[in-house]
Design a protein around this motif. Structure first.
Motif, PDB file in Angstrom:
ATOM      1  N   UNK A 112       0.828  -1.207   0.000  1.00 22.10           N
ATOM      2  CA  UNK A 112       0.000   0.000   0.000  1.00 22.10           C
ATOM      3  C   UNK A 112       0.861   1.254   0.000  1.00 22.10           C
ATOM      4  N   UNK A 113       0.440   2.223  -0.808  1.00 22.82           N
ATOM      5  CA  UNK A 113       1.034   3.547  -0.811  1.00 22.82           C
ATOM      6  C   UNK A 113      -0.020   4.550  -0.380  1.00 22.82           C
ATOM      7  N   UNK A 114       0.319   5.410   0.598  1.00 25.06           N
ATOM      8  CA  UNK A 114      -0.686   6.270   1.227  1.00 25.06           C
ATOM      9  C   UNK A 114      -0.306   7.742   1.041  1.00 25.06           C
ATOM     10  N   UNK A 115      -1.269   8.540   0.599  1.00 21.58           N
ATOM     11  CA  UNK A 115      -1.086   9.990   0.482  1.00 21.58           C
ATOM     12  C   UNK A 115      -2.272  10.679   1.144  1.00 21.58           C
ATOM     13  N   UNK A 116      -2.027  11.843   1.738  1.00 23.04           N
ATOM     14  CA  UNK A 116      -3.074  12.564   2.468  1.00 23.04           C
ATOM     15  C   UNK A 116      -3.282  13.956   1.863  1.00 23.04           C
ATOM     16  N   UNK A 117      -4.527  14.335   1.778  1.00 21.13           N
ATOM     17  CA  UNK A 117      -4.874  15.693   1.338  1.00 21.13           C
ATOM     18  C   UNK A 117      -5.193  16.536   2.575  1.00 21.13           C
ATOM     19  N   UNK A 118      -4.608  17.728   2.674  1.00 21.25           N
ATOM     20  CA  UNK A 118      -3.874  18.469   1.641  1.00 21.25           C
ATOM     21  C   UNK A 118      -2.357  18.358   1.726  1.00 21.25           C
ATOM     22  N   UNK A 119      -1.840  17.578   2.675  1.00 16.37           N
ATOM     23  CA  UNK A 119      -0.389  17.592   2.907  1.00 16.37           C
ATOM     24  C   UNK A 119       0.410  17.106   1.700  1.00 16.37           C
ATOM     25  N   UNK A 120      -0.089  16.090   0.969  1.00 15.71           N
ATOM     26  CA  UNK A 120       0.703  15.459  -0.086  1.00 15.71           C
ATOM     27  C   UNK A 120       0.255  15.834  -1.499  1.00 15.71           C
ATOM     28  N   UNK A 121      -0.601  16.811  -1.635  1.00 10.68           N
ATOM     29  CA  UNK A 121      -1.020  17.223  -2.966  1.00 10.68           C
ATOM     30  C   UNK A 121      -2.284  18.043  -2.912  1.00 10.68           C
ATOM     31  N   UNK A 122      -2.397  19.007  -3.821  1.00 10.76           N
ATOM     32  CA  UNK A 122      -3.594  19.834  -3.843  1.00 10.76           C
ATOM     33  C   UNK A 122      -4.481  19.549  -5.051  1.00 10.76           C
ATOM     34  N   UNK A 123      -4.070  18.591  -5.901  1.00 12.86           N
ATOM     35  CA  UNK A 123      -4.926  18.116  -6.987  1.00 12.86           C
ATOM     36  C   UNK A 123      -5.028  16.594  -6.883  1.00 12.86           C
ATOM     37  N   UNK A 124      -6.062  16.051  -7.516  1.00  9.21           N
ATOM     38  CA  UNK A 124      -6.220  14.598  -7.420  1.00  9.21           C
ATOM     39  C   UNK A 124      -5.082  13.883  -8.145  1.00  9.21           C
ATOM     40  N   UNK A 125      -4.646  14.426  -9.270  1.00  6.79           N
ATOM     41  CA  UNK A 125      -3.542  13.816 -10.008  1.00  6.79           C
ATOM     42  C   UNK A 125      -2.264  13.793  -9.176  1.00  6.79           C
ATOM     43  N   UNK A 126      -1.988  14.891  -8.459  1.00  7.42           N
ATOM     44  CA  UNK A 126      -0.772  14.931  -7.639  1.00  7.42           C
ATOM     45  C   UNK A 126      -0.870  13.970  -6.465  1.00  7.42           C
ATOM     46  N   UNK A 127      -2.064  13.813  -5.892  1.00 10.18           N
ATOM     47  CA  UNK A 127      -2.242  12.851  -4.806  1.00 10.18           C
ATOM     48  C   UNK A 127      -2.028  11.416  -5.311  1.00 10.18           C
ATOM     49  N   UNK A 128      -2.580  11.119  -6.498  1.00  7.21           N
ATOM     50  CA  UNK A 128      -2.387   9.783  -7.075  1.00  7.21           C
ATOM     51  C   UNK A 128      -0.900   9.530  -7.349  1.00  7.21           C
TER      52      UNK A 128
END
Length: 389
Positions: free
Chosen positions: A340-356
């Motif tokens: 699993x790879x985990x990203x959190x909004x807003x810390x890890x990206x401000x767009x859905x593409x950047x979070x993915x």
């Protein structure tokens, strides 16, 4: 020699039909097996019995049964009820006449009338069926064409043979029976027609499956697992971004999934994917979302702002649930080895593409590491220390 070859061919065709009947269990294959069997009995009787033999009328009865089951098989093959309902009713009338001929053959030992009736009704049925095949061409091209070829061969053989003459004198040993040869040739063509029909059905099923997957994808649902599709997943993520909602995104990859397909086929791998999707749904809340992004990749949208400790605990539960064997056809298949790879909004990206992208990088880093947890957080260089927020 000729009789032995003919009997061997009919026996082989009957065995092939029986295999198809056991595999598919459909009525059309049952009709084919019976047509082959009664053709074998009928022509074997003509070749070995004298006209005055007490069993001779049963050979004529077997030929009537061959004609009956051949007719029923062809009606199913050509789907006459669908493509040519009026001709189908005519074919049913010919079938009733054949049944009456069979009843006569069972109680009357005079062969001439029975053989004339069978020969005439076979010709009439063939003409009706060929006319029906022309209507079926638009939907069953190759089955209809192959049937027509076989029917023309049978008509030629029947026309060249005077079956009622057997009621007067025994069939000379070694004399070619053109009707028998034509019946065998037609049964070969019918076997090819069945194969063509099976290919047509398989192509239709694949096309329907593709349309179903496309429709389910447009509706936001993966047709196999019931999870949300990629389109639905991205739509929900964009919606949460527009609303300014905090959330976490977890990409889930299955390691070594290709080995499941190699060992257990498509059906086995589908069973594993369906089980994994169900187990993922069991680990999330009602407001969260489980999606299938690709063949062996899932994703979760987790509403709110859980701490990394909570996310790590969830990842461990998912890893444990995924590793549980999957029951398939009485066997236990290895479950998924999940990363699993985990990203959190807003810390890890401000767009859905950047979070993915952030979650994808974390997932790839997790897959590369040889030791450590089965999860990784975006922006970290080690395998996912679960620091609390």
């Amino acid at each position: 020699m000729t009789d032995g070859v003919s009997s061997g061919l009919l026996g082989g065709l009957m065995a092939c039909g029986l295999v198809l009947l056991l595999v598919f269990g459909t009525l059309i294959h049952g009709y084919y097996v019976l047509a082959c069997g009664f053709a074998l009995l009928g022509f074997a009787g003509m070749n070995s019995l004298a006209p005055n033999d007490p069993l001779a009328h049963w050979a004529a009865a077997a030929l009537a049964l061959w004609a009956i089951f051949r007719l029923q098989f062809a009606r199913q093959l050509l789907r006459l009820r669908h493509f040519a309902p009026r001709l189908d009713r005519v074919a049913q009338g010919v079938g009733i006449a054949l049944v009456l001929t069979l009843l006569y053959a069972a109680v009357e030992t005079q062969l001439a009338w029975t053989l004339r009736a069978v020969q005439g009704l076979v010709v009439a049925a063939t003409v009706v069926l060929v006319a029906g095949a022309l209507f079926s061409l638009r939907g069953l091209r190759w089955p209809a064409l192959l049937f027509c070829i076989g029917a023309l061969i049978l008509l030629a053989g029947i026309s060249a043979t005077r079956l009622p003459s057997w009621s007067e004198t025994p069939w000379p040993p070694g004399r070619p029976n053109m009707a028998q040869a034509a019946a065998i040739a037609e049964l070969v063509m019918l076997a090819l027609a069945v194969g063509a029909r099976l290919r047509h059905v398989l192509r239709s099923e694949k096309a329907l499956e593709a349309r179903t997957h496309a429709l389910m994808g447009a509706m936001g649902t993966d047709a196999l697992t019931g999870a949300t599709s990629r389109a639905g997943f991205e739509s929900r993520g964009d919606e949460w971004l527009r609303d300014g909602r905090p959330f976490s995104l977890m990409l889930v990859g299955l390691n070594g999934f290709s080995r499941v397909t190699e060992r257990h086929g498509r059906a086995g791998s589908d069973a594993v994917l369906t089980a994994i999707a169900q187990r993922l749904r069991q680990q999330v809340r009602a407001d969260d979302m489980v999606a299938r992004l690709g063949d062996d990749e899932f994703a979760l949208l987790l509403a709110g702002s859980p701490t990394r400790q909570k996310l790590a605990e969830m990842a461990i539960r998912i890893e444990t649930a995924g590793a549980t064997p999957v029951t398939y056809e009485g066997r236990l298949l290895a479950g998924g080895e999940l990363n699993m790879g985990i990203a959190c909004h807003p810390a890890d990206g401000d767009t859905f593409a950047s979070l993915m992208a952030s979650a994808g990088e974390a997932l790839q880093r997790c897959k590369r590491q040889r030791m450590g947890p089965a999860y990784a957080f975006a922006g970290e260089h080690s395998g996912g220390s679960a620091r609390g927020a």
